[in-house]
Design a protein around this motif. Structure first.
Motif, PDB file in Angstrom:
ATOM      1  N   VAL A 277       0.835  -1.195   0.000  1.00  0.00           N
ATOM      2  CA  VAL A 277       0.000   0.000   0.000  1.00  0.00           C
ATOM      3  C   VAL A 277       0.872   1.248   0.000  1.00  0.00           C
ATOM      4  CG1 VAL A 277      -1.880  -1.165   1.219  1.00  0.00           C
ATOM      5  CG2 VAL A 277      -0.170   0.124   2.527  1.00  0.00           C
ATOM      6  N   LEU A 278       0.321   2.332  -0.518  1.00  0.00           N
ATOM      7  CA  LEU A 278       0.946   3.653  -0.446  1.00  0.00           C
ATOM      8  C   LEU A 278       0.254   4.423   0.680  1.00  0.00           C
ATOM      9  CD1 LEU A 278       2.995   5.447  -2.257  1.00  0.00           C
ATOM     10  CD2 LEU A 278       0.901   6.618  -2.956  1.00  0.00           C
ATOM     11  N   ARG A 279       1.063   5.084   1.517  1.00  0.00           N
ATOM     12  CA  ARG A 279       0.498   5.848   2.634  1.00  0.00           C
ATOM     13  C   ARG A 279       0.962   7.295   2.587  1.00  0.00           C
ATOM     14  NH1 ARG A 279      -1.059   2.226   7.343  1.00  0.00           N
ATOM     15  NH2 ARG A 279      -0.288   0.149   6.812  1.00  0.00           N
ATOM     16  N   LEU A 280       0.090   8.158   3.100  1.00  0.00           N
ATOM     17  CA  LEU A 280       0.475   9.524   3.419  1.00  0.00           C
ATOM     18  C   LEU A 280       0.959   9.528   4.861  1.00  0.00           C
ATOM     19  CD1 LEU A 280      -2.453  11.655   1.951  1.00  0.00           C
ATOM     20  CD2 LEU A 280      -0.185  11.303   0.966  1.00  0.00           C
ATOM     21  N   GLN A 281       2.135  10.031   5.096  1.00  0.00           N
ATOM     22  CA  GLN A 281       2.678  10.071   6.456  1.00  0.00           C
ATOM     23  C   GLN A 281       2.167  11.330   7.151  1.00  0.00           C
ATOM     24  OE1 GLN A 281       6.887   9.359   6.527  1.00  0.00           O
ATOM     25  NE2 GLN A 281       6.596   7.222   6.023  1.00  0.00           N
ATOM     26  N   ASN A 282       0.871  11.304   7.467  1.00  0.00           N
ATOM     27  CA  ASN A 282       0.196  12.485   7.993  1.00  0.00           C
ATOM     28  C   ASN A 282      -0.299  12.295   9.425  1.00  0.00           C
ATOM     29  OD1 ASN A 282      -1.852  10.668   7.540  1.00  0.00           O
ATOM     30  ND2 ASN A 282      -2.986  11.944   6.093  1.00  0.00           N
ATOM     31  N   GLY A 283       0.130  11.214  10.097  1.00  0.00           N
ATOM     32  CA  GLY A 283      -0.286  10.989  11.469  1.00  0.00           C
ATOM     33  C   GLY A 283      -1.647  10.351  11.606  1.00  0.00           C
ATOM     34  N   LYS A 284      -2.320  10.058  10.494  1.00  0.00           N
ATOM     35  CA  LYS A 284      -3.634   9.435  10.544  1.00  0.00           C
ATOM     36  C   LYS A 284      -3.532   8.041  11.145  1.00  0.00           C
ATOM     37  CE  LYS A 284      -7.935   8.492   9.396  1.00  0.00           C
ATOM     38  NZ  LYS A 284      -7.954   7.158   9.985  1.00  0.00           N
ATOM     39  N   GLN A 285      -4.429   7.740  12.073  1.00  0.00           N
ATOM     40  CA  GLN A 285      -4.426   6.425  12.709  1.00  0.00           C
ATOM     41  C   GLN A 285      -5.342   5.493  11.925  1.00  0.00           C
ATOM     42  OE1 GLN A 285      -5.607   6.338  16.786  1.00  0.00           O
ATOM     43  NE2 GLN A 285      -5.237   4.158  17.034  1.00  0.00           N
ATOM     44  N   GLU A 286      -4.739   4.619  11.132  1.00  0.00           N
ATOM     45  CA  GLU A 286      -5.511   3.613  10.408  1.00  0.00           C
ATOM     46  C   GLU A 286      -5.857   2.452  11.341  1.00  0.00           C
ATOM     47  OE1 GLU A 286      -6.869   3.676   7.601  1.00  0.00           O
ATOM     48  OE2 GLU A 286      -5.707   4.795   6.115  1.00  0.00           O
ATOM     49  N   ARG A 287      -6.661   1.537  10.850  1.00  0.00           N
ATOM     50  CA  ARG A 287      -7.064   0.397  11.664  1.00  0.00           C
ATOM     51  C   ARG A 287      -5.900  -0.503  12.036  1.00  0.00           C
ATOM     52  NH1 ARG A 287     -12.884  -1.340   9.368  1.00  0.00           N
ATOM     53  NH2 ARG A 287     -13.598   0.752   8.866  1.00  0.00           N
ATOM     54  N   ASP A 288      -4.841  -0.454  11.239  1.00  0.00           N
ATOM     55  CA  ASP A 288      -3.688  -1.304  11.508  1.00  0.00           C
ATOM     56  C   ASP A 288      -2.628  -0.582  12.325  1.00  0.00           C
ATOM     57  OD1 ASP A 288      -2.884   0.480   9.577  1.00  0.00           O
ATOM     58  OD2 ASP A 288      -1.812  -0.976   8.358  1.00  0.00           O
ATOM     59  N   ALA A 289      -2.998   0.543  12.964  1.00  0.00           N
ATOM     60  CA  ALA A 289      -2.003   1.334  13.698  1.00  0.00           C
ATOM     61  C   ALA A 289      -1.353   0.530  14.807  1.00  0.00           C
ATOM     62  CB  ALA A 289      -2.658   2.590  14.272  1.00  0.00           C
ATOM     63  N   GLY A 290      -2.101  -0.389  15.423  1.00  0.00           N
ATOM     64  CA  GLY A 290      -1.535  -1.204  16.487  1.00  0.00           C
ATOM     65  C   GLY A 290      -1.374  -2.652  16.104  1.00  0.00           C
ATOM     66  N   SER A 291      -1.311  -2.932  14.802  1.00  0.00           N
ATOM     67  CA  SER A 291      -1.282  -4.312  14.322  1.00  0.00           C
ATOM     68  C   SER A 291       0.062  -4.688  13.719  1.00  0.00           C
ATOM     69  CB  SER A 291      -2.373  -4.523  13.257  1.00  0.00           C
ATOM     70  OG  SER A 291      -3.643  -4.194  13.744  1.00  0.00           O
ATOM     71  N   PRO A 292       0.416  -5.978  13.778  1.00  0.00           N
ATOM     72  CA  PRO A 292       1.600  -6.451  13.053  1.00  0.00           C
ATOM     73  C   PRO A 292       1.459  -6.145  11.569  1.00  0.00           C
ATOM     74  CG  PRO A 292       0.809  -8.127  14.576  1.00  0.00           C
ATOM     75  CD  PRO A 292      -0.241  -7.059  14.546  1.00  0.00           C
ATOM     76  N   GLY A 293       2.557  -5.742  10.970  1.00  0.00           N
ATOM     77  CA  GLY A 293       2.531  -5.350   9.571  1.00  0.00           C
ATOM     78  C   GLY A 293       2.152  -3.912   9.361  1.00  0.00           C
ATOM     79  N   GLY A 294       1.497  -3.313  10.359  1.00  0.00           N
ATOM     80  CA  GLY A 294       1.093  -1.921  10.277  1.00  0.00           C
ATOM     81  C   GLY A 294       1.925  -1.053  11.188  1.00  0.00           C
ATOM     82  N   GLY A 295       1.244  -0.339  12.106  1.00  0.00           N
ATOM     83  CA  GLY A 295       1.933   0.626  12.950  1.00  0.00           C
ATOM     84  C   GLY A 295       2.990   0.040  13.853  1.00  0.00           C
ATOM     85  N   THR A 296       2.804  -1.205  14.301  1.00  0.00           N
ATOM     86  CA  THR A 296       3.805  -1.786  15.200  1.00  0.00           C
ATOM     87  C   THR A 296       5.115  -2.087  14.498  1.00  0.00           C
ATOM     88  OG1 THR A 296       3.053  -4.065  14.836  1.00  0.00           O
ATOM     89  CG2 THR A 296       1.985  -2.835  16.610  1.00  0.00           C
ATOM     90  N   GLU A 297       5.114  -2.029  13.149  1.00  0.00           N
ATOM     91  CA  GLU A 297       6.345  -2.275  12.399  1.00  0.00           C
ATOM     92  C   GLU A 297       6.730  -1.066  11.543  1.00  0.00           C
ATOM     93  OE1 GLU A 297       7.041  -6.521  11.218  1.00  0.00           O
ATOM     94  OE2 GLU A 297       4.880  -6.627  11.513  1.00  0.00           O
ATOM     95  N   GLY A 298       6.269   0.105  11.978  1.00  0.00           N
ATOM     96  CA  GLY A 298       6.699   1.334  11.334  1.00  0.00           C
ATOM     97  C   GLY A 298       5.926   1.741  10.108  1.00  0.00           C
ATOM     98  N   ASN A 299       4.837   1.022   9.770  1.00  0.00           N
ATOM     99  CA  ASN A 299       4.016   1.382   8.616  1.00  0.00           C
ATOM    100  C   ASN A 299       2.788   2.142   9.111  1.00  0.00           C
ATOM    101  OD1 ASN A 299       5.596   0.018   6.529  1.00  0.00           O
ATOM    102  ND2 ASN A 299       4.930  -1.875   7.516  1.00  0.00           N
TER     103      ASN A 299
END
Length: 663
Positions: A277-299
């Motif tokens: 996926v392409l993301r905007l690094q704008n601080g938006k909290q997506e559903r994967d913000a606390g999930s493996p593969g998402g926010g917990t791994e820097g995405n």
């Protein structure tokens, strides 16, 4: 009065500077990981060394290779958690992180060797791949390390591209300091044309076949990779967009894929097409913000749904093509190219109207009215026997510059995957504070580098439709949406191949629009709020306005895309309005991202119900977070300042009354 005023000042300062732009470590309140901003773990890629794994050992080897990736991701998080201590004593990482990582890798590599030895010849020399290197980053580069792959992974016009070692203008780049950095972007107008077309010979297969499979408007995403890590949840360590087959997760068997539903207009194409996926690094909290593969791994940040996706199969410039075997798997590009080096890198980035100029290790800065384009040109030679290989590469190959296939390989239709995004050129000089940076998801240690871009494909075409494709290509016809050959897709959206009802006309023969398609090997619609007028910056980008607070999402079963503003949106999303991009020399009207088009993040830990053809999404929820950096955007966090103001005013009133009583 002093106490209240101090509370105002302290809170205003904290709110204006929060968000991790300076490279703080550890997770923030949204669950997004902040990079240590100081090091990258460089581990040898064991999978690329395993070119001959017996079928009887394949499942065990794939599982252990996925375990190696998990170990690296865990070690990277340990670095982040102990960033402050390691900044004082960098050698402390040896005992706390690197030595334990080597021990774990050594045990896993031994299990790989044993698994192969049980049914074949034990591979030699794997034990030497256990040790990893800790590559220190430079201060103020947002975690830039210039890993082993960067010294040679350069194909753009700017000198020293991809080195990332100048340090100039790097401070604050990347969300939380984990990349990308300013040197990862290049002005596409400054790049010279570098994508000539190969000469067509007498026996060339000049036709094309386009499949219309939409833009993933229903938000089918997860962090699995059924090709590389079948049966392993979060095997990719970053999130993918999927179009086509709707049973895409780590647990999907060949039978599951064959029985699944498809987003393609022609239901004879149940193939799976996916990419990071392409993301905007704008601080938006997506559903994967606390999930493996998402926010917990820097995405972290807002996932952008493509504006347009074109899937075109083209021929060979010197020969006819033969049918792809059913369930053929192809990976193009290298998700670990930043540390592996560019040998398998195959990224191509450009802008609409400039697609004769392709960037390999840079994200493009597009001028006003031009959109970002990712192009993947897949391998087009097949060994005639295998639908996959141990390292997922050696059963297919790229054709030579003249279109010839290696000895023993035969030409097959070449998939050209073109993905277009309506995103504004970011303000790289201030680290994306004014206009957010965009970047692809990546493994934690790959720092969101553009050179790591990659695409995946599994052929699940019906035999009859594959036959039509081969016939169209070999006979020189154009088949699919808007084509002249007939017998293929019956889509009414001529020339777009997107299912979105947007965007210009894409020639199925070259996979590009308005400009020649690249011959070099590879490379959501964003809801916008009302426009504001702001001065432009020196590189073309627009300033963001305040983001919307909510974007309510449904589930796969209930949400249906609707047409809004010429784009496919989902459920109760805010209708988008077309946004322009500011010119470099004058103020312009621009628009900013509003609430996220998060879609449904697939649950990588669960497999779909048998025969359902669906992945089960998590409960619908959306908790947007304000864009970091500007006072106008941090109002929700300024309540202590309001309290301080009240205290200061109360003190002033009391002082006046006391003075009156005194006299």
């Amino acid at each position: 009065m002093l106490g209240g005023g101090g509370l105002v000042a302290a809170n205003v300062y904290a709110s204006a500077t929060e968000g991790g732009w300076g490279g703080q470590s550890g997770p923030d309140a949204t669950g997004q990981v902040k990079s240590a901003g100081m090091a990258t773990i460089d581990c040898p890629d064991v999978g690329t060394r395993l070119t001959n794994v017996p079928d009887g050992a394949r499942a065990d080897v794939d599982r252990e290779l996925a375990e190696l990736d998990r170990q690296t991701a865990d070690a990277y998080q340990q670095l982040q958690a102990s960033a402050q201590a390691l900044s004082e004593n960098p050698h402390a990482a040896d005992d706390s992180v690197m030595n334990p990582l080597e021990e774990k890798r050594s045990a896993t590599i031994e299990r790989i060797a044993v698994a192969i030895d049980r049914v074949g010849d034990r591979p030699e020399g794997l034990e030497s791949l256990a040790a990893c290197a800790l590559l220190p980053g430079q201060a103020g580069t947002g975690g830039e390390t210039g890993g082993t792959g960067q010294a040679t992974a350069t194909a753009s016009a700017s000198p020293g591209a991809g080195q990332g070692q100048d340090g100039a203008g790097q401070a604050g780049a990347g969300q939380g300091g984990n990349g990308p950095v300013a040197s990862d972007y290049a002005d596409i107008t400054a790049v010279q044309p570098n994508a000539p077309q190969p000469a067509q010979q007498a026996d060339a297969s000049r036709g094309s076949f386009t499949s219309d499979c939409g833009v993933n408007a229903n938000g089918l995403r997860n962090s699995d990779n059924v090709i590389v890590a079948p049966g392993v949840s979060n095997g990719a360590h970053h999130f993918h967009d999927y179009v086509g087959n709707q049973s895409n997760n780590a647990f999907a068997s060949d039978d599951d894929l064959a029985k699944a539903d498809t987003s393609c207009v022609d239901k004879g194409d149940k193939s799976t097409y996916y990419w990071p996926v392409l993301r905007l690094q704008n601080g938006k909290q997506e559903r994967d913000a606390g999930s493996p593969g998402g926010g917990t791994e820097g995405n972290a940040g807002q996932i952008v749904t493509p504006k347009q996706v074109t899937l075109t199969f083209v021929g060979n410039p010197r020969s006819k093509v033969t049918a792809m075997p059913r369930l053929l798997r192809i990976i193009t590009g290298d998700a670990k190219a930043f540390v592996n080096g560019p040998a398998n890198a195959n990224a191509s980035w450009s802008c609409t109207g400039y697609e004769d100029r392709q960037l390999k290790d840079k994200y493009p800065l597009c001028p006003s009215g031009s959109d970002v384009v990712r192009t993947f040109r897949f391998q087009s030679c097949w060994d005639g026997r295998n639908t996959d290989s141990a390292n997922h590469r050696t059963h297919v190959a790229f054709a030579g510059p003249d279109g010839s296939c290696p000895e023993g390989f035969r030409a097959i239709p070449q998939l050209v995957q073109r993905i277009v995004y309506d995103v504004a050129a970011p303000s790289v000089e201030d680290g994306g504070r004014t206009v957010p940076l965009f970047a692809v998801d990546s493994f934690p240690e790959q720092l969101h580098k553009p050179v790591t871009d990659h695409g995946d494909f599994i052929n699940v075409f019906d035999d009859s439709l594959m036959g039509q494709m081969v016939d169209c290509i070999n006979s020189g016809r154009t088949c699919g949406p808007g084509g002249d050959g007939g017998g293929a897709s019956a889509s009414p959206s001529a020339g777009t191949g997107t299912g979105s009802g947007s965007g210009g006309t894409a020639d199925p023969g070259d996979g590009a629009s308005a400009t020649p398609a690249p011959s070099v090997s590879n490379p959501s619609e964003l809801p916008r709020t009302d426009a504001t007028t702001t001065p432009a910056h020196t590189t073309k980008h627009s300033a963001p306005s305040k983001q919307d607070d909510q974007s309510k999402q449904g589930t796969h079963d209930t949400a249906r895309p609707t047409k809004q503003g010429g784009q496919s949106t989902e459920g109760a999303q805010t209708a988008p309005a077309k946004a322009g991009k500011a010119h470099s020399s004058a103020p312009s009207r621009s628009a900013a991202p509003s609430a996220s088009e998060a879609g449904e993040i697939g649950q990588p830990t669960q497999s779909p119900a048998p025969g359902s053809g669906q992945t089960t999404p998590p409960p619908a929820q959306s908790e947007p977070q304000a864009v970091h950096g500007g006072l106008a955007e941090t109002g929700a966090n300024l309540w202590p300042a309001g309290l301080g103001t009240l205290l200061a005013l109360s003190g002033l009133v009391m002082l006046i009354r006391a003075k009156r009583l005194r006299y």
